[in-house]
Every structure is written in C-alpha cells, then in structure tokens.
Design a protein around this motif. Structure first.
Motif, PDB file in Angstrom:
ATOM      1  N   ASP A 132       0.853  -1.195   0.000  1.00  0.00           N
ATOM      2  CA  ASP A 132       0.000   0.000   0.000  1.00  0.00           C
ATOM      3  C   ASP A 132       0.881   1.234   0.000  1.00  0.00           C
ATOM      4  O   ASP A 132       1.856   1.301   0.758  1.00  0.00           O
ATOM      5  N   GLU A 175     -10.673  -9.005  -6.659  1.00  0.00           N
ATOM      6  CA  GLU A 175     -10.471  -8.024  -7.724  1.00  0.00           C
ATOM      7  C   GLU A 175     -10.215  -6.643  -7.133  1.00  0.00           C
ATOM      8  O   GLU A 175     -11.144  -5.912  -6.775  1.00  0.00           O
ATOM      9  N   THR A 176      -8.964  -6.289  -7.039  1.00  0.00           N
ATOM     10  CA  THR A 176      -8.530  -5.000  -6.504  1.00  0.00           C
ATOM     11  C   THR A 176      -7.491  -4.413  -7.464  1.00  0.00           C
ATOM     12  O   THR A 176      -6.938  -5.123  -8.306  1.00  0.00           O
ATOM     13  N   GLN A 206     -15.110 -10.381  -4.786  1.00  0.00           N
ATOM     14  CA  GLN A 206     -15.049  -8.931  -4.951  1.00  0.00           C
ATOM     15  C   GLN A 206     -14.985  -8.272  -3.572  1.00  0.00           C
ATOM     16  O   GLN A 206     -15.605  -8.754  -2.620  1.00  0.00           O
ATOM     17  N   PRO A 207     -14.258  -7.147  -3.433  1.00  0.00           N
ATOM     18  CA  PRO A 207     -14.246  -6.444  -2.150  1.00  0.00           C
ATOM     19  C   PRO A 207     -15.672  -6.061  -1.754  1.00  0.00           C
ATOM     20  O   PRO A 207     -16.490  -5.785  -2.643  1.00  0.00           O
ATOM     21  N   PHE A 210     -12.825 -10.609   1.144  1.00  0.00           N
ATOM     22  CA  PHE A 210     -11.433 -10.943   0.860  1.00  0.00           C
ATOM     23  C   PHE A 210     -11.140 -12.428   1.060  1.00  0.00           C
ATOM     24  O   PHE A 210      -9.977 -12.833   1.084  1.00  0.00           O
TER      25      PHE A 210
END
Length: 349
Positions: A132, A175-176, A206-207, A210
């Motif tokens: 991040d 999916e990120t 999908q968020p 997780f």
C-alpha cells in the motif's frame, strides 16, 4: 481477553540469540546509538491465512525469521480473521503497539484504513505496510510496495512459450487494483511472445469479501473451468487459494504458475511437477529491511518500491521444466530494467 485476541491465531514469540548484555547500546550506522537488538520487539500483523499459507504471508514470515535469527529480536505475530472489520484491524495494531512492539509491520493492503487511524496515535512507533502506498505522508510509516506487474510479465512470457493450446489463464483472489497489476503484467508478457494468445481471467471474490485469498476450493473450481475451456497454463495471484489451482492442474494434467514465494519448494511432491514456475515477490526482503533499519536506529519511512532492478520481483527456476523458457524471460527482464519495455500496471493499459 478481547474478541480480537480470541479470533486471532496464537501469538508466537520468536527469540534468537542475544547480541549483547541487556541495556547495552550499540553504534548505529552513520552516527547515533540504538538499543541492543535483543531489546527490540517486532510486531507482525498477518493478512488472512497467516503463517502457513505457503504464499504471501509465509514470505513475510521468512523475513521475520531471518531477522530474528540474525539480530536476536523478539517478535509477536497476530493473524487476521476472515470477514473482520477495519475496527478489528485497528485493535490488533493497537494491541501490538501497547505491548511495546516497535517496529510494527502490517502485511497487506487491507490494513491501510486501520493503519491510517492508528499510526498518528503512536508517533514514537515505526510502522510499515506491505502493498500500500496511500500512507507515504505519514511520518512514522514506511510504504513497502512491489512492481508485481514486472515479475508477472516474465511469467506471462514463460506461460505463452509453454502453452501448446495458445490458451492460458489467470486466477485473481480478490479483484482490486493491486491484483490488476498482476493480471496486466501477465497479459502483456504473454502477448509479447504470442500476440494472438487467448487469456481467460477469473476473480474469486469482490471487495469487501477478501476470502478469495484463502479459499482453495474456489481456486480449484476456477482453474478447472479454465482447463476444461482449453487453457493449459494457469497463473494465480490468489494467496492460499492457489493450492486449489495446483490441485486442478494435477487433476487435468496441465501446468500452473505460483506467486509470491517459490511455491514449488513448499508443495507436496505429487503436485510439484505441475508448478512450472512462480512469480517471486520478495516480501521477506521488505520485512527484513524494515526490521534491520530499526535495529540500525534508522527506521524506514516513506515509499520504497521493490522492482526488478532492486531484486524485489522475479521468477523461480526450481522446476527444471521451465529451463527452455528462461532465456526469453531473462531477455525481457533486461529490457524492462533498461526501460526499453514499460510494463502496464492497469488492465488494458
């Protein structure tokens, strides 16, 4: 005991050989002093799957183990639970800070929101977050990221060379934007070798769900569907779910590509033959670097990117079947490092 502690896996204390008498101070490189390494307590907050996932978290654990052995630091490890909230992640980070851990390393981008809240509360504690870069302006946070797209380009080139059906697959855990980097690089590398190659893509969740990073059954189902649809090589960027991809490859007599760690080395002997290569993401190096910087009295802050040139990503060669394809991958590696090839970080880029 809080609910968080009950939900977390066991706290593990890792003790290495002490480097001096308690209370000693040793010179820090470049001047100044730092407490003896044996007095440093390191906190590691794992992502879902924790130590033992044979992928992302295990790579972080490897860096912690190396630092513990080398410097004699004491470490506390806590694991994330599936479906937990940012508030629970905050509680885990505060627990580590309140216990005197410094530095504290958050393993995974899912900690970004929690760390943004907690880091300012503990200005004297050094934090790091893996994967991040949104917290680069926090004075006590190191953002340790990787050029996943570059390593994925190389394994994409390997997959395209190895494919006999001109059809390959990609399984993403969640999916990120981060996992899109893996997909983008993989597709670019494969198309550099075979412009007309077909690439199947599936994301497991999908968020904000997780669990796609820790669901081998979903990984197996997704990969099996790709193999049934003509793919003969499937690359996963799905953490613990990747074990299911390997199972599907073995069942179908096809090939798979691992991620983060050299997954050939940690796989069961009957599965090893189907793991063509792995995209290496040296999370262990980032974790080790953060701990060493604290031992040296100069904790990392700001942004640090581990790319091909820095040795932060690459591909494994443990399985000898990859040998015919490595020369081409190495040629692409040189072109990426020189800047001749710029690998996209976004799908369709």
């Amino acid at each position: 005991m809080t609910g968080l502690v009950a939900a977390a896996s066991a706290v593990v204390l890792v003790l290495g050989a002490c480097g001096g008498d308690d209370g000693d101070e040793t010179p820090a490189p470049g001047g100044g002093t730092t407490a003896a390494a044996s007095e440093i307590k390191v906190g590691l907050a794992y992502d879902i799957g924790g130590r033992g996932d044979k992928s992302f978290n295990d790579s972080a654990a490897e860096g912690l183990d190396k630092a513990s052995d080398e410097f004699g630091v004491e470490a506390t490890e806590l694991e994330a639970a599936e479906g937990e909230t940012d508030a629970q992640k905050e509680e885990r980070l505060r627990q580590l800070a309140d216990a005197g851990n410094n530095p504290i390393i958050a393993v995974g981008f899912a900690y970004a929101t929690a760390l943004a809240a907690v880091a300012p509360e503990y200005p004297d504690v050094s934090f790091a977050i893996i994967d991040d870069a949104t917290l680069v302006d926090e004075p006590n946070v190191a953002s340790l990221t990787f050029a996943e797209e570059q390593g994925s380009f190389l394994v994409g080139a390997i997959a395209a060379q190895a494919s006999k059906t001109n059809n390959i697959g990609f399984v993403g855990g969640v999916e990120t934007p981060l996992i899109h980097k893996f997909q983008a690089g993989y597709e670019a590398g494969a198309k550099a070798v075979k412009p007309d190659i077909q690439i199947q893509v599936t994301y497991l969740t999908q968020p904000p769900d997780f669990t796609g990073f820790n669901d081998p059954a979903k990984g197996q189902t997704a990969a099996a569907g790709m193999y049934d649809s003509g793919a003969d090589v499937v690359y996963h960027a799905a953490g613990g779910s990747g074990g299911g991809v390997f199972t599907a490859a073995k069942a179908g007599g096809k090939l798979a590509i691992g991620v983060d760690a050299d997954q050939y080395l940690g796989a069961a002997p009957d599965v090893q033959p189907v793991i063509l290569t792995s995209m290496l993401k040296e999370v262990d190096v980032a974790v080790y670097d953060m701990i060493k910087s604290s031992v040296d009295g100069k904790p990392l802050t700001g942004a640090k990117v581990y790319d091909l040139e820095a040795g932060g990503v690459g591909f494994s060669t443990s399985n000898s079947i990859v040998a015919p394809f490595t020369a081409t991958a190495e040629d692409y590696e040189k072109k990426i490092i020189s800047g001749e090839i710029v690998v996209p970080t976004e799908v369709g880029g």
